[in-house]
Design a protein around this motif. Structure first.
Motif, PDB file in Angstrom:
ATOM      1  N   THR A   1      57.175  29.820  51.118  1.00 59.60           N
ATOM      2  CA  THR A   1      56.686  29.968  49.749  1.00 59.60           C
ATOM      3  C   THR A   1      55.533  28.994  49.527  1.00 59.60           C
ATOM      4  OG1 THR A   1      58.319  28.390  48.922  1.00 59.60           O
ATOM      5  CG2 THR A   1      58.895  30.734  48.787  1.00 59.60           C
ATOM      6  N   ILE A   2      54.691  29.342  48.565  1.00 62.07           N
ATOM      7  CA  ILE A   2      53.581  28.473  48.177  1.00 62.07           C
ATOM      8  C   ILE A   2      53.627  28.268  46.665  1.00 62.07           C
ATOM      9  CG2 ILE A   2      52.082  29.105  50.109  1.00 62.07           C
ATOM     10  CD1 ILE A   2      50.529  30.923  48.105  1.00 62.07           C
ATOM     11  N   ALA A   3      53.077  27.150  46.229  1.00 61.45           N
ATOM     12  CA  ALA A   3      53.018  26.856  44.802  1.00 61.45           C
ATOM     13  C   ALA A   3      51.994  27.756  44.125  1.00 61.45           C
ATOM     14  CB  ALA A   3      52.646  25.392  44.580  1.00 61.45           C
ATOM     15  N   HIS A   4      52.238  28.053  42.868  1.00 66.97           N
ATOM     16  CA  HIS A   4      51.267  28.764  42.043  1.00 66.97           C
ATOM     17  C   HIS A   4      50.010  27.889  41.921  1.00 66.97           C
ATOM     18  CE1 HIS A   4      55.304  29.894  40.676  1.00 66.97           C
ATOM     19  NE2 HIS A   4      54.809  31.008  40.178  1.00 66.97           N
ATOM     20  N   GLY A   5      48.850  28.504  41.941  1.00 67.91           N
ATOM     21  CA  GLY A   5      47.628  27.737  41.704  1.00 67.91           C
ATOM     22  C   GLY A   5      47.677  27.035  40.357  1.00 67.91           C
ATOM     23  N   PHE A   6      48.196  27.725  39.356  1.00 70.18           N
ATOM     24  CA  PHE A   6      48.258  27.124  38.021  1.00 70.18           C
ATOM     25  C   PHE A   6      49.283  25.998  37.938  1.00 70.18           C
ATOM     26  CE2 PHE A   6      46.191  31.166  36.552  1.00 70.18           C
ATOM     27  CZ  PHE A   6      44.996  30.564  36.200  1.00 70.18           C
ATOM     28  N   LEU A   7      50.288  26.003  38.810  1.00 74.63           N
ATOM     29  CA  LEU A   7      51.186  24.846  38.884  1.00 74.63           C
ATOM     30  C   LEU A   7      50.387  23.629  39.339  1.00 74.63           C
ATOM     31  CD1 LEU A   7      53.752  23.152  39.088  1.00 74.63           C
ATOM     32  CD2 LEU A   7      54.296  24.344  41.226  1.00 74.63           C
ATOM     33  N   THR A   8      49.616  23.795  40.386  1.00 74.58           N
ATOM     34  CA  THR A   8      48.783  22.703  40.883  1.00 74.58           C
ATOM     35  C   THR A   8      47.854  22.206  39.781  1.00 74.58           C
ATOM     36  OG1 THR A   8      48.874  23.678  43.092  1.00 74.58           O
ATOM     37  CG2 THR A   8      47.157  22.038  42.682  1.00 74.58           C
ATOM     38  N   LEU A   9      47.200  23.119  39.091  1.00 75.07           N
ATOM     39  CA  LEU A   9      46.286  22.758  38.004  1.00 75.07           C
ATOM     40  C   LEU A   9      47.019  22.025  36.883  1.00 75.07           C
ATOM     41  CD1 LEU A   9      43.279  23.181  37.170  1.00 75.07           C
ATOM     42  CD2 LEU A   9      44.049  25.232  35.974  1.00 75.07           C
ATOM     43  N   SER A  10      48.237  22.469  36.587  1.00 76.59           N
ATOM     44  CA  SER A  10      48.996  21.868  35.484  1.00 76.59           C
ATOM     45  C   SER A  10      49.441  20.438  35.782  1.00 76.59           C
ATOM     46  CB  SER A  10      50.213  22.726  35.127  1.00 76.59           C
ATOM     47  OG  SER A  10      51.237  22.583  36.098  1.00 76.59           O
TER      48      SER A  10
ATOM     49  N   SER B   1      45.560   9.118  42.380  1.00 78.54           N
ATOM     50  CA  SER B   1      46.940   9.098  41.895  1.00 78.54           C
ATOM     51  C   SER B   1      47.938   8.854  43.014  1.00 78.54           C
ATOM     52  CB  SER B   1      47.281  10.429  41.215  1.00 78.54           C
ATOM     53  OG  SER B   1      47.498  11.441  42.179  1.00 78.54           O
ATOM     54  N   GLU B   2      49.186   8.700  42.599  1.00 78.51           N
ATOM     55  CA  GLU B   2      50.299   8.670  43.549  1.00 78.51           C
ATOM     56  C   GLU B   2      50.569  10.099  44.024  1.00 78.51           C
ATOM     57  OE1 GLU B   2      53.565   6.862  41.466  1.00 78.51           O
ATOM     58  OE2 GLU B   2      52.566   4.921  41.361  1.00 78.51           O
ATOM     59  N   TRP B   3      51.328  10.209  45.093  1.00 77.24           N
ATOM     60  CA  TRP B   3      51.704  11.519  45.640  1.00 77.24           C
ATOM     61  C   TRP B   3      52.827  12.137  44.808  1.00 77.24           C
ATOM     62  CZ3 TRP B   3      48.660  13.612  49.203  1.00 77.24           C
ATOM     63  CH2 TRP B   3      47.905  12.777  50.030  1.00 77.24           C
ATOM     64  N   ILE B   4      52.832  13.462  44.725  1.00 77.91           N
ATOM     65  CA  ILE B   4      53.892  14.231  44.072  1.00 77.91           C
ATOM     66  C   ILE B   4      54.378  15.293  45.066  1.00 77.91           C
ATOM     67  CG2 ILE B   4      54.434  15.901  42.252  1.00 77.91           C
ATOM     68  CD1 ILE B   4      52.421  14.519  40.475  1.00 77.91           C
ATOM     69  N   LEU B   5      55.691  15.381  45.232  1.00 79.73           N
ATOM     70  CA  LEU B   5      56.287  16.376  46.115  1.00 79.73           C
ATOM     71  C   LEU B   5      56.386  17.722  45.403  1.00 79.73           C
ATOM     72  CD1 LEU B   5      57.792  17.157  48.749  1.00 79.73           C
ATOM     73  CD2 LEU B   5      59.908  16.458  47.582  1.00 79.73           C
ATOM     74  N   ILE B   6      55.968  18.763  46.095  1.00 76.23           N
ATOM     75  CA  ILE B   6      56.074  20.125  45.567  1.00 76.23           C
ATOM     76  C   ILE B   6      57.205  20.821  46.317  1.00 76.23           C
ATOM     77  CG2 ILE B   6      54.871  22.297  45.112  1.00 76.23           C
ATOM     78  CD1 ILE B   6      53.725  19.811  43.640  1.00 76.23           C
ATOM     79  N   ASP B   7      58.391  20.735  45.743  1.00 75.16           N
ATOM     80  CA  ASP B   7      59.555  21.364  46.382  1.00 75.16           C
ATOM     81  C   ASP B   7      59.824  22.725  45.735  1.00 75.16           C
ATOM     82  OD1 ASP B   7      60.694  20.657  43.925  1.00 75.16           O
ATOM     83  OD2 ASP B   7      62.002  19.135  44.792  1.00 75.16           O
ATOM     84  N   GLN B   8      60.787  23.448  46.302  1.00 75.35           N
ATOM     85  CA  GLN B   8      61.073  24.790  45.801  1.00 75.35           C
ATOM     86  C   GLN B   8      61.604  24.756  44.374  1.00 75.35           C
ATOM     87  OE1 GLN B   8      60.178  27.649  47.468  1.00 75.35           O
ATOM     88  NE2 GLN B   8      60.612  28.610  45.500  1.00 75.35           N
ATOM     89  N   ALA B   9      62.341  23.721  44.022  1.00 71.18           N
ATOM     90  CA  ALA B   9      62.864  23.626  42.652  1.00 71.18           C
ATOM     91  C   ALA B   9      61.720  23.547  41.644  1.00 71.18           C
ATOM     92  CB  ALA B   9      63.781  22.412  42.523  1.00 71.18           C
TER      93      ALA B   9
ATOM     94  N   GLN C   1      56.337  36.128  41.253  1.00 70.82           N
ATOM     95  CA  GLN C   1      55.846  36.767  42.470  1.00 70.82           C
ATOM     96  C   GLN C   1      56.572  36.192  43.691  1.00 70.82           C
ATOM     97  OE1 GLN C   1      51.681  36.213  43.360  1.00 70.82           O
ATOM     98  NE2 GLN C   1      51.645  37.988  44.682  1.00 70.82           N
ATOM     99  N   TRP C   2      56.965  37.068  44.601  1.00 68.42           N
ATOM    100  CA  TRP C   2      57.799  36.682  45.743  1.00 68.42           C
ATOM    101  C   TRP C   2      57.180  35.587  46.596  1.00 68.42           C
ATOM    102  CZ3 TRP C   2      55.772  37.248  50.596  1.00 68.42           C
ATOM    103  CH2 TRP C   2      54.701  38.134  50.743  1.00 68.42           C
ATOM    104  N   ILE C   3      55.871  35.506  46.679  1.00 70.71           N
ATOM    105  CA  ILE C   3      55.229  34.497  47.521  1.00 70.71           C
ATOM    106  C   ILE C   3      55.566  33.081  47.038  1.00 70.71           C
ATOM    107  CG2 ILE C   3      53.006  34.352  46.309  1.00 70.71           C
ATOM    108  CD1 ILE C   3      53.404  34.476  50.107  1.00 70.71           C
ATOM    109  N   HIS C   4      55.999  32.992  45.768  1.00 73.05           N
ATOM    110  CA  HIS C   4      56.378  31.702  45.191  1.00 73.05           C
ATOM    111  C   HIS C   4      57.899  31.503  45.148  1.00 73.05           C
ATOM    112  CE1 HIS C   4      52.221  31.579  43.951  1.00 73.05           C
ATOM    113  NE2 HIS C   4      52.385  32.575  43.103  1.00 73.05           N
ATOM    114  N   THR C   5      58.637  32.579  44.914  1.00 70.94           N
ATOM    115  CA  THR C   5      60.051  32.432  44.550  1.00 70.94           C
ATOM    116  C   THR C   5      61.070  32.948  45.561  1.00 70.94           C
ATOM    117  OG1 THR C   5      60.036  34.535  43.364  1.00 70.94           O
ATOM    118  CG2 THR C   5      59.459  32.550  42.096  1.00 70.94           C
TER     119      THR C   5
END
Length: 151
Positions: A59-68, A21-29, A42-46
């Motif tokens: 901050t890090i993305a939720h694992g389920f965000l990555t999966l979604s 696939s193409e790249w997708i940016l994972i920003d805080q928004a 959870q604070w580690i994300h938000t």
């Protein structure tokens, strides 16, 4: 994007990579929108300030965000021209071997595991999706995606 004429063309590639696939940016928004949609605050994300002092330094993305994001990765990795409709059927084993720090760029790499005909037409496709983080040699998510594709 890689294109295939039909399911038979895809089925012949069992065990092979069929798209990236193409790249997708994972920003805080994006992370915050996922937290809001799932009520996982959870604070580690938000909380960027608190997370800066945490184990990952941000901050890090939720694992389920990555999966979604797997369906989005599908959209830019490959296309089967004869397919008129596809449905997510489920997931096999899914794991998150590495975190996704805010600001990361991700993409999906797709390897065909199987393509089994369905009665009434179409096929159930099993694909191993390896989600890569730009600049890292370790995947951030590896999952088996099951879809049903109808011609």
């Amino acid at each position: 994007m890689r294109e295939f004429a039909n399911l038979a063309e895809v089925a012949a590639l069992q065990g092979q990579e069929i798209g990236v696939s193409e790249w997708i940016l994972i920003d805080q928004a994006r992370i915050q929108q996922f937290a809001d949609a799932t009520d996982d605050q959870q604070w580690i994300h938000t909380d960027p300030v608190r997370a800066a002092a945490g184990p990952f330094g941000c901050t890090i993305a939720h694992g389920f965000l990555t999966l979604s994001l797997i369906p989005r990765f599908f959209e830019t990795a490959f296309r089967i021209r004869s397919v008129r409709m596809g449905l997510n059927y489920g997931l096999g084993r899914a794991r998150f071997p590495a975190p996704v720090p805010v600001g990361s760029r991700l993409r999906g790499r797709f390897t065909l595991k199987s393509c089994e005909p369905l009665s009434g037409g179409g096929a159930q496709i099993s694909i191993e999706v390896s989600v890569e983080r730009e600049g890292s040699d370790k995947p951030v998510c590896v999952a088996e995606s099951l879809t049903r594709q109808f011609e």
